[in-house]
Design an enzyme around this catalytic site. Structure first.
Site, mmCIF file in Angstrom:
data_model
loop_
_atom_site.group_PDB
_atom_site.id
_atom_site.type_symbol
_atom_site.label_atom_id
_atom_site.label_comp_id
_atom_site.label_asym_id
_atom_site.label_seq_id
_atom_site.Cartn_x
_atom_site.Cartn_y
_atom_site.Cartn_z
ATOM 1 N N GLN A 113 36.623 35.953 35.428
ATOM 2 C CA GLN A 113 37.888 36.468 34.928
ATOM 3 C C GLN A 113 37.858 36.329 33.408
ATOM 4 O O GLN A 113 37.270 35.382 32.868
ATOM 5 C CB GLN A 113 39.076 35.692 35.504
ATOM 6 N N SER A 114 38.513 37.234 32.704
ATOM 7 C CA SER A 114 38.370 37.290 31.245
ATOM 8 C C SER A 114 39.030 36.116 30.541
ATOM 9 O O SER A 114 38.520 35.620 29.535
ATOM 10 C CB SER A 114 38.939 38.602 30.699
ATOM 11 N N THR A 115 40.179 35.658 31.016
ATOM 12 C CA THR A 115 40.914 34.583 30.347
ATOM 13 C C THR A 115 41.407 33.589 31.383
ATOM 14 O O THR A 115 41.516 33.898 32.575
ATOM 15 C CB THR A 115 42.122 35.132 29.556
#
Length: 712
Positions: free
Chosen positions: A34-36
């Site tokens: 997941q990006s963040t």
């Protein structure tokens, strides 16, 4: 029945004949990302879907013990492989021929950079590793699958830029309306509604106002900082995070904080966006880690005036900005305590460069010189002149300009002193009021606790006593402050200030007036001074450019080193020769020259007989000087007078005399015509040794000791 049908359809989509036995024999890697961390916390369904690919691998034929989930990159962006240990581990496993298939829900999970994506495709094709997502299974070694995977990678990379640009444009649109919330500086708070207001604490507001008032008076950050330290004034700061977020705390003042306050346009009531833009490093270097730069004044993307409660006007903010720039090395510089009156204000009339200040003789000697071309390009020195005559001329013009406004200046001084004292009294009143509130609050907390709860009561009692001690110490400091400064201006002080209208020259020359004070006054009146030395003569053209645009032209006579530099030198020789033809002696000629207004070089006021004799000798009208007493001495072989040895070695006579004092040279004393003459004994070997000594560095002690031992 329906669920069984859907599973069979998915299994058929995946199992399209590309999965072989050699794939099943190796590992199946499931890559989860997941990006963040915010997405990990709030978008958990996507994370569950990615973890669910592990069961999909078992349905395709991989034993569960050979299905490995790589989830080290949760909360990491896929814009680059740097900082993604999970992706680096995946590439390493594929390169070791341990992996049969790599599974992910979409290509953006694996990489959003074509460089990283195509590197993975190349390695997978080389070792026969399959790639699978929700749309199917792909063989990177197959041309059609490779083309499709490359297209998906390009779309994934483009999607990242599209999303980023869309979000940035939305941010800019909100900023252009003045609605983009940003962190507010010291002296402001943001309400829950988003409105920015001044800090409701009265002492905090007064402290910020004091910063601007003091800078307006002193003109430098250092002077403001020294005033704050000298009077023990602290800066108000709201805690930005933690359990005490939003509470007001008082911190020590420092130069960076004061500089940020003076440079921030929010204090002038302006909403600004784009003061520190982020520029790509390939276009323009910025801060190494972020590429962030500082935009120049007037190049901000958004500037909306009168949007926020202000401490100063916009005109005052621009004036402060110009003053700060002037205080830098590129500007005129801040006033200094050196004897120079015009440091930073002089411009060379020949090349247009700023002239510098040079001190000598422990600060007693002052020269202004233009050496920029010499330093940067190796050219000759542009021009230079003694500083004292120019400072005296400037002082005279400044005092003349102050005469019409003397009374106005005296009244302004009285107002400034009264305002500063009033501001300091208000500051102390606020500090005492805050201390009283702290004591009362501690007392209320102590009174509210049950007497039987001694554990809490003792702690609150100790806290109450500490606040009482702090209040008492503050009162004692306030008493010391009052004893050092009178609160109101007395009538005697007001009369003394009014007397400035007639005593300005006396105050200007007073010992209590520092060079920094004089420089500050000059900078308020004069913007710059253009100086042009006329050739190598004593004449200097000076142009004063006053504040407001007025200009004054003046001619300055500077001291020069040689008579030949005087502009009237040919006329002077002619006049001396004319007087000599009239059978005048040297003393009479000197008297006539002085009466007629002729002036010699080196800032001497009058001619004397010796100088006249020199002028006549240059024209061959008189014989040279009489022989020195040393010329009458009969010398032995290898003996020299100090003058002869100086000419032989081509070194100054004081150097030879210092060698005599240090015992390096052998000599004898001879009395001639009532004067003692030193005769030095030096053969060829000794002369060579002296030349070698002359070439030695300044640290001669060891060499001199050796010479003394050799001479016995």
């Amino acid at each position: 029945m329906t669920g069984t049908y859907q599973e069979s359809i998915l299994t058929h989509r995946f199992n399209n004949g590309k999965i072989q036995g050699n794939h099943i024999d190796r590992l199946a890697l499931v890559y989860v990302r997941q990006s963040t961390m915010q997405q990990v916390e709030r978008h958990q369904e996507s994370t569950r879907l990615q973890y669910g690919l592990a069961s999909r691998a078992t349905q395709l034929g991989w034993p569960s013990q050979r299905v490995i989930v790589i989830d080290e990159d949760l909360g990491q962006s896929a814009a680059t492989a740097v900082g993604r240990p999970g992706f680096q581990r995946l590439v390493a496993e594929v390169g070791l021929d341990h992996v049969g298939i790599v599974l992910g829900i979409e290509m953006s999970r694996l990489a959003r950079s074509n460089r990283d994506w195509h590197q993975l495709l190349e390695i997978c094709a080389l070792f026969g590793t399959l790639i699978g997502d929700l749309d199917g299974i792909y063989d990177p070694s197959d041309y059609n699958d490779r083309l499709l995977l490359g297209l998906k990678g390009t779309m994934s990379e483009a999607e990242l830029h599209i999303l980023k640009r869309r979000m940035l444009e939305g941010k800019r649109a909100k900023a252009r309306r003045g609605e983009l919330g940003m962190q507010v500086p010291m002296g402001y708070i943001r309400r829950p509604s988003g409105e920015v207001i001044k800090d409701p604490d009265e002492q905090g507001q007064n402290t910020i106002e004091m910063v601007f008032n003091l800078f307006k008076r002193y003109g430098t950050i250092n002077a403001v900082l020294q005033h704050f330290v000298r009077n023990d004034i602290e800066m108000p700061s709201r805690v930005r995070s933690g359990p005490t977020k939003g509470e007001l705390q008082w911190v020590r003042p420092n130069r960076v904080t004061l500089s940020n306050i003076l440079r921030n346009p929010i204090y002038a009531g302006a909403y600004v966006y784009g003061r520190r833009p982020t520029v790509p490093k390939k276009k323009k270097p910025g801060r190494p880690s972020t590429g962030r730069t500082v935009a120049k004044f007037g190049e901000w993307e958004v500037l909306l005036k009168d949007r926020i409660p202000s401490f100063i006007t916009w005109d005052q903010f621009e004036k402060n900005k110009r003053q700060l720039e002037s205080n830098t090395a590129q500007g005129t510089g801040a006033p200094r305590n050196g004897p120079s009156l015009l440091s930073g204000l002089l411009i060379c009339g020949r090349c247009g460069m700023r002239m510098t200040t040079q001190y000598s003789n422990n600060g007693n000697g002052l020269r202004y010189l233009c050496s920029r071309l010499m330093v940067d390009y190796g050219e000759p020195l542009c021009q230079s002149l003694a500083g004292k005559p120019l400072d005296e001329l400037t002082s005279k013009l400044v005092l003349q300009s102050l005469e019409p406004a003397a009374l106005e200046i005296s009244l302004k001084v009285a107002e400034d002193i009264e305002a500063e004292r009033c501001q300091m009294r208000n500051h102390w009143d606020n500090k005492l009021e805050r201390a009283r509130y702290t004591v009362e609050r501690a007392f209320r907390q102590y009174s509210a606790v049950e007497p039987e709860n001694r554990l809490v009561a003792r702690a609150l009692e100790r806290q109450w006593e500490e606040t009482l001690v702090a209040e008492e110490e503050l009162k004692m400091e306030y008493e010391r402050f009052l004893s050092q400064q009178a609160a109101p201006l007395s009538e005697e002080e007001r009369d003394a200030i009014r007397q400035l209208s007639v005593d300005i020259p006396e105050i200007w020359n007073a010992d209590s007036t520092t060079p920094s004070d004089r420089q500050t006054i000059v900078r308020q009146l004069i913007e710059r001074i253009i100086v042009t030395v006329q050739g190598a003569t004593e004449k200097v053209a000076v142009e004063y450019q006053w504040a407001g645009g007025h200009k004054t032209q003046a001619t300055l006579i500077r001291p020069v080193a040689r008579l030949e530099q005087l502009s009237y030198y040919p006329d002077l020789l002619k006049r001396v020769a004319e007087l000599n033809t009239q059978q005048k002696n040297a003393r009479t000629i000197a008297h006539i020259l002085n009466e007629e207004g002729w002036r010699p070089a080196k800032r001497r006021d009058t001619f004397n007989a010796y100088m006249v004799h020199s002028l006549l000798s240059r024209q061959g009208l008189r014989t040279s000087r009489k022989k020195r007493p040393s010329d009458k001495i009969t010398k032995k072989a290898n003996e020299w007078t100090m003058r002869e040895l100086s000419q032989k070695l081509k070194i100054p006579e004081p150097t030879i005399y210092s060698w005599i004092k240090k015992g390096i040279l052998k000599f004898r004393r001879v009395l001639v015509s009532g004067r003692t003459v030193l005769i030095i004994n030096a053969n060829r070997t000794e002369i060579n040794r002296l030349r070698s000594l002359r070439r030695q560095p300044r640290t001669w002690s060891k060499h001199i000791h050796t010479l003394r031992e050799e001479k016995g």
